[in-house]
Design a protein around this motif. Structure first.
Motif, short mmCIF file in Angstrom:
data_model
loop_
_atom_site.label_atom_id
_atom_site.label_comp_id
_atom_site.label_asym_id
_atom_site.label_seq_id
_atom_site.Cartn_x
_atom_site.Cartn_y
_atom_site.Cartn_z
N ARG A 130 137.78 74.60 -1.96
CA ARG A 130 136.74 75.33 -1.22
C ARG A 130 136.23 76.44 -2.11
NH1 ARG A 130 138.77 76.99 4.42
NH2 ARG A 130 136.60 77.62 4.57
N PRO A 131 134.91 76.62 -2.17
CA PRO A 131 134.36 77.73 -2.95
C PRO A 131 134.97 79.05 -2.51
CG PRO A 131 132.61 76.26 -2.24
CD PRO A 131 133.87 75.82 -1.53
N LEU A 132 135.12 79.98 -3.45
CA LEU A 132 135.75 81.26 -3.17
C LEU A 132 135.16 81.95 -1.96
CD1 LEU A 132 136.34 82.89 -6.66
CD2 LEU A 132 138.03 82.02 -5.06
N HIS A 177 130.17 73.28 -14.95
CA HIS A 177 129.58 72.78 -13.71
C HIS A 177 130.62 72.76 -12.59
CE1 HIS A 177 126.60 70.53 -11.36
NE2 HIS A 177 127.65 69.87 -10.89
N GLU A 178 131.81 72.27 -12.90
CA GLU A 178 132.87 72.20 -11.89
C GLU A 178 133.37 73.60 -11.53
OE1 GLU A 178 132.79 69.53 -10.41
OE2 GLU A 178 131.78 68.43 -12.01
N ILE A 179 133.47 74.48 -12.51
CA ILE A 179 133.84 75.88 -12.23
C ILE A 179 132.78 76.51 -11.33
CG2 ILE A 179 133.97 78.18 -13.29
CD1 ILE A 179 135.41 76.77 -15.67
N GLY A 180 131.53 76.18 -11.56
CA GLY A 180 130.45 76.68 -10.73
C GLY A 180 130.63 76.32 -9.27
N HIS A 181 131.14 75.13 -9.00
CA HIS A 181 131.40 74.74 -7.61
C HIS A 181 132.50 75.61 -7.01
CE1 HIS A 181 128.66 71.43 -7.49
NE2 HIS A 181 129.24 70.81 -8.51
N SER A 199 124.72 78.32 -7.86
CA SER A 199 123.57 77.41 -7.92
C SER A 199 123.52 76.78 -9.31
CB SER A 199 122.27 78.19 -7.67
OG SER A 199 122.02 79.06 -8.77
N ASP A 200 122.71 75.74 -9.46
CA ASP A 200 122.55 75.11 -10.78
C ASP A 200 122.03 76.11 -11.81
OD1 ASP A 200 123.55 72.65 -10.02
OD2 ASP A 200 121.58 71.76 -9.67
N ASP A 201 121.09 76.98 -11.42
CA ASP A 201 120.57 77.99 -12.35
C ASP A 201 121.68 78.95 -12.79
OD1 ASP A 201 118.01 76.93 -12.29
OD2 ASP A 201 117.26 78.37 -10.81
N ASP A 202 122.53 79.35 -11.85
CA ASP A 202 123.64 80.24 -12.19
C ASP A 202 124.62 79.54 -13.12
OD1 ASP A 202 122.61 82.31 -10.64
OD2 ASP A 202 123.81 81.78 -8.88
N MET A 203 124.84 78.24 -12.90
CA MET A 203 125.75 77.48 -13.78
C MET A 203 125.20 77.43 -15.19
SD MET A 203 126.99 74.28 -11.46
CE MET A 203 127.22 74.47 -9.71
N HIS A 204 123.89 77.22 -15.32
CA HIS A 204 123.28 77.19 -16.66
C HIS A 204 123.37 78.55 -17.34
CE1 HIS A 204 121.93 73.09 -16.40
NE2 HIS A 204 121.31 73.33 -15.25
#
Length: 136
Positions: A69-71, A114-118, A123-128
């Motif tokens: 679950r996301p933090l 990408h997986e850490i971002g989850h 968001s995808d922008d934050d992951m980039h």
């Protein structure tokens, strides 16, 4: 990492794990401090149950997966839950590496972040942006 040549022997799980752990070690401190309990697993490919749950037909179509679950959705009242896990799937990563010509370390870094971002609910922008911060 010296195994960037897709014409040589295929890198093993240990090489992919080294790249992923190096990526995690290079994260900004604000992120790294919240990853201590997250388990990193490098597996050959996703199992049939995982693929079915995601509606994915072929294991080579999944390079990584975050289980947890996301933090921001966690509660201090939760107990007894399995630890959050990041799965990297070696065979799918290798196929993408060969097909795209992207450097292996760049590809593994991308999938790991990408997986850490989850985990963080990014968001995808934050992951980039996080990926760019690790590269610099």
């Amino acid at each position: 990492m010296n195994g960037q040549d897709a014409n040589g022997p295929a890198p093993g799980a240990d090489a992919i794990e080294r790249i992923a752990r190096d990526t995690i070690a290079r994260l900004p401190a604000a992120f790294a401090t919240h990853l201590g309990d997250v388990v990193l697993l490098v597996e050959e490919e996703a199992d049939a149950e995982t693929l079915a749950a995601l509606g994915i037909e072929h294991p080579l179509d999944l390079t990584g997966l975050y289980h947890g679950r996301p933090l921001g959705e966690k509660s201090s009242m939760e107990s007894g839950a399995l630890p959050d896990r990041i799965h990297l799937y070696r065979q799918a990563i290798l196929v993408e590496w060969v097909e795209t010509g992207v450097r292996l370390d760049d590809l593994v870094r991308h999938v790991t972040i990408h997986e850490i971002g989850h985990h963080f609910g990014l968001s995808d922008d934050d992951m980039h942006a996080l990926e760019d911060a690790v590269v610099d």
